[in-house]
Design a protein around this motif. Structure first.
Motif, PDB file in Angstrom:
ATOM      1  N   ASP A 188      37.555   0.001  34.802  1.00  0.00           N
ATOM      2  CA  ASP A 188      36.932  -0.946  33.866  1.00  0.00           C
ATOM      3  C   ASP A 188      37.963  -1.934  33.325  1.00  0.00           C
ATOM      4  N   MET A 189      39.156  -1.462  33.019  1.00  0.00           N
ATOM      5  CA  MET A 189      40.206  -2.345  32.503  1.00  0.00           C
ATOM      6  C   MET A 189      40.587  -3.378  33.554  1.00  0.00           C
ATOM      7  N   ILE A 190      40.653  -2.958  34.813  1.00  0.00           N
ATOM      8  CA  ILE A 190      40.992  -3.886  35.890  1.00  0.00           C
ATOM      9  C   ILE A 190      39.895  -4.932  36.059  1.00  0.00           C
ATOM     10  N   SER A 191      38.644  -4.495  36.047  1.00  0.00           N
ATOM     11  CA  SER A 191      37.517  -5.406  36.289  1.00  0.00           C
ATOM     12  C   SER A 191      37.362  -6.439  35.177  1.00  0.00           C
ATOM     13  N   ARG A 192      37.910  -6.149  33.990  1.00  0.00           N
ATOM     14  CA  ARG A 192      37.802  -7.099  32.874  1.00  0.00           C
ATOM     15  C   ARG A 192      38.888  -8.177  32.905  1.00  0.00           C
ATOM     16  N   GLN A 193      39.832  -8.087  33.822  1.00  0.00           N
ATOM     17  CA  GLN A 193      40.863  -9.113  33.944  1.00  0.00           C
ATOM     18  C   GLN A 193      40.245 -10.394  34.501  1.00  0.00           C
ATOM     19  N   ALA A 194      40.428 -11.498  33.780  1.00  0.00           N
ATOM     20  CA  ALA A 194      39.744 -12.751  34.125  1.00  0.00           C
ATOM     21  C   ALA A 194      40.121 -13.298  35.495  1.00  0.00           C
ATOM     22  N   ASP A 195      41.358 -13.071  35.931  1.00  0.00           N
ATOM     23  CA  ASP A 195      41.802 -13.658  37.193  1.00  0.00           C
ATOM     24  C   ASP A 195      41.755 -12.683  38.367  1.00  0.00           C
ATOM     25  N   ILE A 196      41.144 -11.526  38.158  1.00  0.00           N
ATOM     26  CA  ILE A 196      40.954 -10.580  39.246  1.00  0.00           C
ATOM     27  C   ILE A 196      39.480 -10.579  39.651  1.00  0.00           C
ATOM     28  N   ARG A 197      39.235 -10.779  40.935  1.00  0.00           N
ATOM     29  CA  ARG A 197      37.865 -10.797  41.444  1.00  0.00           C
ATOM     30  C   ARG A 197      37.608  -9.517  42.231  1.00  0.00           C
ATOM     31  N   ILE A 198      36.555  -8.802  41.873  1.00  0.00           N
ATOM     32  CA  ILE A 198      36.199  -7.566  42.561  1.00  0.00           C
ATOM     33  C   ILE A 198      35.402  -7.920  43.817  1.00  0.00           C
ATOM     34  N   LEU A 199      35.949  -7.559  44.983  1.00  0.00           N
ATOM     35  CA  LEU A 199      35.297  -7.854  46.253  1.00  0.00           C
ATOM     36  C   LEU A 199      34.434  -6.689  46.739  1.00  0.00           C
ATOM     37  N   GLY A 200      34.791  -5.483  46.323  1.00  0.00           N
ATOM     38  CA  GLY A 200      34.027  -4.314  46.758  1.00  0.00           C
ATOM     39  C   GLY A 200      34.540  -3.041  46.128  1.00  0.00           C
ATOM     40  N   VAL A 201      33.689  -2.041  46.068  1.00  0.00           N
ATOM     41  CA  VAL A 201      34.041  -0.741  45.486  1.00  0.00           C
ATOM     42  C   VAL A 201      33.521   0.369  46.395  1.00  0.00           C
ATOM     43  N   LYS A 202      34.352   1.398  46.588  1.00  0.00           N
ATOM     44  CA  LYS A 202      33.928   2.614  47.285  1.00  0.00           C
ATOM     45  C   LYS A 202      34.198   3.789  46.349  1.00  0.00           C
ATOM     46  N   ASP A 203      33.139   4.392  45.865  1.00  0.00           N
ATOM     47  CA  ASP A 203      33.261   5.483  44.896  1.00  0.00           C
ATOM     48  C   ASP A 203      33.163   6.824  45.623  1.00  0.00           C
ATOM     49  N   TYR A 204      34.333   7.359  45.983  1.00  0.00           N
ATOM     50  CA  TYR A 204      34.369   8.662  46.643  1.00  0.00           C
ATOM     51  C   TYR A 204      34.389   9.809  45.634  1.00  0.00           C
ATOM     52  N   LEU A 205      34.197   9.488  44.355  1.00  0.00           N
ATOM     53  CA  LEU A 205      34.003  10.536  43.345  1.00  0.00           C
ATOM     54  C   LEU A 205      32.541  10.976  43.374  1.00  0.00           C
ATOM     55  N   LYS A 206      31.652   9.989  43.372  1.00  0.00           N
ATOM     56  CA  LYS A 206      30.219  10.299  43.453  1.00  0.00           C
ATOM     57  C   LYS A 206      29.837  10.743  44.855  1.00  0.00           C
ATOM     58  N   ASN A 207      30.485  10.160  45.833  1.00  0.00           N
ATOM     59  CA  ASN A 207      30.147  10.457  47.230  1.00  0.00           C
ATOM     60  C   ASN A 207      31.419  10.808  48.003  1.00  0.00           C
ATOM     61  N   PRO A 208      31.928  12.042  47.834  1.00  0.00           N
ATOM     62  CA  PRO A 208      33.143  12.453  48.546  1.00  0.00           C
ATOM     63  C   PRO A 208      32.937  12.417  50.058  1.00  0.00           C
ATOM     64  N   LYS A 209      34.041  12.244  50.789  1.00  0.00           N
ATOM     65  CA  LYS A 209      33.970  12.315  52.240  1.00  0.00           C
ATOM     66  C   LYS A 209      33.660  13.755  52.661  1.00  0.00           C
ATOM     67  N   ALA A 210      33.292  13.925  53.915  1.00  0.00           N
ATOM     68  CA  ALA A 210      32.877  15.242  54.414  1.00  0.00           C
ATOM     69  C   ALA A 210      33.963  16.298  54.247  1.00  0.00           C
ATOM     70  N   ASN A 211      35.224  15.882  54.324  1.00  0.00           N
ATOM     71  CA  ASN A 211      36.331  16.845  54.196  1.00  0.00           C
ATOM     72  C   ASN A 211      36.711  17.119  52.743  1.00  0.00           C
ATOM     73  N   GLY A 212      36.011  16.485  51.793  1.00  0.00           N
ATOM     74  CA  GLY A 212      36.275  16.721  50.382  1.00  0.00           C
ATOM     75  C   GLY A 212      37.098  15.651  49.702  1.00  0.00           C
ATOM     76  N   TYR A 213      37.502  14.625  50.440  1.00  0.00           N
ATOM     77  CA  TYR A 213      38.333  13.552  49.872  1.00  0.00           C
ATOM     78  C   TYR A 213      37.633  12.875  48.693  1.00  0.00           C
ATOM     79  N   LYS A 214      38.378  12.753  47.591  1.00  0.00           N
ATOM     80  CA  LYS A 214      37.869  12.064  46.410  1.00  0.00           C
ATOM     81  C   LYS A 214      38.877  11.015  45.935  1.00  0.00           C
ATOM     82  N   SER A 215      38.361   9.868  45.570  1.00  0.00           N
ATOM     83  CA  SER A 215      39.182   8.795  45.030  1.00  0.00           C
ATOM     84  C   SER A 215      38.234   7.665  44.667  1.00  0.00           C
ATOM     85  N   TYR A 216      38.746   6.665  43.964  1.00  0.00           N
ATOM     86  CA  TYR A 216      37.948   5.492  43.607  1.00  0.00           C
ATOM     87  C   TYR A 216      38.681   4.274  44.153  1.00  0.00           C
TER      88      TYR A 216
END
Length: 213
Positions: free
Chosen positions: A102-130
């Motif tokens: 959230d802190m990153i997304s509120r930076q005026a000169d940073i544009r969010i191009l995409g997000v992959k939420d592997y916390l809500k949807n972990p990979k099959a092997n259990g990998y988690k990250s945002y």
């Protein structure tokens, strides 16, 4: 293994590309350090344990391009590969991950191009990250270059697991024995449980502090 240079002038272009990606990493890194310092001043707490920056090697870039059927040119490298510049943000607790995002997304000169939420949807092997793919402007002497940076946000425990998983995949070239894959998935479950318990314990400590125990 090197990127193909079609004409002599592209040698300078390659050096410029690296300069630009390095500059983008420095900018994001500085922003994160400032946000962490501000959070410490306001809340007396640092959500960020540490930050790791890296540029993808030319060998890895070429492998990725070939995997997806693209020629190994500088243009394809810049346009087709999103994780040339990468920053890994390591935090203590799972609750910090979205707070940092959230802190990153509120930076005026940073544009969010995409997000992959592997916390809500972990990979099959259990990998988690945002994962966040962002664009940050790099100011050169004669122009501004919007540059892509991949930001990965995870806990210390998640990072430890991911480092081991990377070593295993590299050693076995993506074809680890089933027994090792099963053990790795079980470790991911244990990491998730540990993160949950550590967050619960931290919340309990904070509650006792607020109550002047």
């Amino acid at each position: 293994m090197e990127l193909r240079v079609e004409r002599e002038s592209e040698v300078d272009n390659w050096q410029e590309v690296i300069l630009i990606y390095n500059a983008a990493l420095k900018q994001i890194n500085m922003k994160l350090e400032i946000l962490n310092d501000e959070f410490q001043r306001v809340h007396r707490y640092n959500p960020i344990e540490h930050i790791k920056c890296r540029l993808k090697s030319s060998e890895s870039i070429v492998k990725k391009l070939k995997k997806h059927g693209y020629e190994s040119t500088i243009a394809n490298m810049v346009n087709r590969v999103n994780d040339i510049a990468g920053i890994r943000v390591i935090c203590s607790f799972t609750s910090d991950i979205h707070r940092i995002a959230d802190m990153i997304s509120r930076q005026a000169d940073i544009r969010i191009l995409g997000v992959k939420d592997y916390l809500k949807n972990p990979k099959a092997n259990g990998y988690k990250s945002y994962h966040m793919l962002v664009s940050v402007p790099v100011y050169l002497s004669d122009r501004i270059v919007d540059t892509k940076v991949e930001i990965q946000i995870r806990t210390v425990a998640m990072d430890f697991w991911a480092s081991l998983e990377h070593k295993i995949q590299y050693k076995f070239e993506g074809n680890a024995p089933d027994s090792i894959e099963a053990e790795l998935t079980e470790c991911a479950r244990m990491v998730s449980e540990l993160d949950s318990k550590m967050l619960s314990l931290n919340n309990e400590i904070l509650a006792l502090e607020d109550g002047d125990y």
